[in-house]
Design a protein around this motif. Sequence first.
Motif, PDB file in Angstrom:
ATOM      1  N   GLN A   1       0.531  -0.613   0.347  1.00 36.28           N
ATOM      2  CA  GLN A   1       0.096   0.236   0.309  1.00 36.28           C
ATOM      3  C   GLN A   1       0.499   1.036  -0.041  1.00 36.28           C
ATOM      4  N   VAL A   2       0.774   1.874  -1.185  1.00 39.74           N
ATOM      5  CA  VAL A   2       2.025   3.679  -1.026  1.00 39.74           C
ATOM      6  C   VAL A   2       1.187   4.400  -0.484  1.00 39.74           C
ATOM      7  N   ASP A   3      -0.469   5.073  -0.593  1.00 36.28           N
ATOM      8  CA  ASP A   3      -1.481   6.089  -0.419  1.00 36.28           C
ATOM      9  C   ASP A   3      -1.677   4.925   0.481  1.00 36.28           C
ATOM     10  N   ARG A   4      -1.745   4.498   1.696  1.00 37.10           N
ATOM     11  CA  ARG A   4      -3.059   4.105   2.237  1.00 37.10           C
ATOM     12  C   ARG A   4      -2.536   5.630   3.635  1.00 37.10           C
TER      13      ARG A   4
ATOM     14  N   ILE B   1     -13.681   8.681  21.596  1.00 32.47           N
ATOM     15  CA  ILE B   1     -12.792   8.508  20.888  1.00 32.47           C
ATOM     16  C   ILE B   1     -11.748   9.237  20.074  1.00 32.47           C
ATOM     17  N   ARG B   2     -10.880   9.425  20.196  1.00 28.91           N
ATOM     18  CA  ARG B   2     -10.194  10.748  19.192  1.00 28.91           C
ATOM     19  C   ARG B   2      -9.089   9.544  18.168  1.00 28.91           C
ATOM     20  N   LEU B   3      -9.326  10.414  17.278  1.00 27.08           N
ATOM     21  CA  LEU B   3      -8.694   9.359  15.559  1.00 27.08           C
ATOM     22  C   LEU B   3      -7.523  11.219  15.208  1.00 27.08           C
ATOM     23  N   ALA B   4      -6.729  10.400  14.673  1.00 25.02           N
ATOM     24  CA  ALA B   4      -5.555  11.387  14.608  1.00 25.02           C
ATOM     25  C   ALA B   4      -5.102  10.970  13.335  1.00 25.02           C
ATOM     26  N   PHE B   5      -5.648  11.550  11.659  1.00 27.74           N
ATOM     27  CA  PHE B   5      -5.299  11.037  10.318  1.00 27.74           C
ATOM     28  C   PHE B   5      -3.787  11.735  10.557  1.00 27.74           C
ATOM     29  N   GLY B   6      -3.242  11.056   9.370  1.00 30.86           N
ATOM     30  CA  GLY B   6      -1.805  11.957   8.738  1.00 30.86           C
ATOM     31  C   GLY B   6      -1.727  10.838   7.937  1.00 30.86           C
ATOM     32  N   ARG B   7      -0.633  11.077   6.948  1.00 28.60           N
ATOM     33  CA  ARG B   7       0.215  10.474   5.868  1.00 28.60           C
ATOM     34  C   ARG B   7       1.359  10.724   6.177  1.00 28.60           C
ATOM     35  N   ARG B   8       2.735   9.707   5.766  1.00 35.48           N
ATOM     36  CA  ARG B   8       3.617   9.867   5.845  1.00 35.48           C
ATOM     37  C   ARG B   8       4.748  10.195   4.787  1.00 35.48           C
TER      38      ARG B   8
ATOM     39  N   ALA C   1      -7.258  -6.827   4.433  1.00 35.70           N
ATOM     40  CA  ALA C   1      -5.540  -6.485   4.011  1.00 35.70           C
ATOM     41  C   ALA C   1      -5.211  -5.459   4.171  1.00 35.70           C
ATOM     42  N   THR C   2      -6.729  -4.276   3.159  1.00 33.21           N
ATOM     43  CA  THR C   2      -7.226  -3.035   3.812  1.00 33.21           C
ATOM     44  C   THR C   2      -7.492  -1.919   4.492  1.00 33.21           C
TER      45      THR C   2
END
Length: 289
Positions: free
Chosen positions: A8-11, A28-35, A168-169
């Motif tokens: 997965q290169v863009d998950r 419930i706290r969710l933090a979203f990000g990209r590496r 798996a996604t």
Amino acid sequence: MAVPVAPQVDRALVGVDFTSAPTTRKPIRLAFGRRQGSVLKLERQVAIGSLDDFGSWLAEPGPWLGGFDLPFGLPRELVETLAWPSEWAPLIAHYASLSRAEIRDTFAAFCDARPVGGKFAHRACDGPAGSSPSMKWVNPPVAYMLHAGVPRLVAAGVHLPGLHDGDATRVALEAYPGLLARELIGTRSYKSDDRAKQTPDRLIARKDLIEALEQGRSRLGLRLKLSHAQRDELADDGSGDKLDAVLCLMQAAWADARPDYGLPAGMDPLEGWIVGAPLPEPLLARMTP
């Protein structure tokens, strides 16, 4: 039973600060990000005010990889002493069938029968991670967090590497923000749910922790990228929940770049493992040819 990292290169990456009794005031706290390489950019934060809404979010299509601040397994010693199912999926199904009162009474009886100083059973990862035993029902009630969270992960079809095959996604790993926080600021307290205890010293500790994350001073080899508004938001949250979600996000980003998500080959398939926890000597010995 470790599953190789899916290509997965863009998950999306997500950190989840979980509570077993979420409300709109304590969600419930969710933090979203990209590496991108060694830089992790915080994109957004989301609050989820009920367990039903949490289950609905889990069932949404991926791809994502998440670090969840709740235990995914129970100590093998506890399970064998209670003669509960010794395989993960049947164990979780049995555990989900119990009420919280039944869990509390069963675990209390287990502890009462043991000597002072050894009341609780521990998982192999507890010592290296510095985490509470997953059978604790108070301060913090992680046994109830497992009871509320893990069956919902299973019901939503999420993949739990080394424990339970799923989509798996949508990949969930057990994270623990205290592991990373202690590496960066030691034993300093940086949060409290009690407003009277949200002191200037804890505010300074949060700011120091955020600065260390931005400078990439942890062994994770990652730098956190924040806007000015995000930095202020994390510092101003005296409960530390938003910051804990980001710490879990950092651990998920670390796992995203490693084979088998950084999980040890000798991980107990009943107990699970906290991502990023250092390997204890007995486990290292078993992995050495």
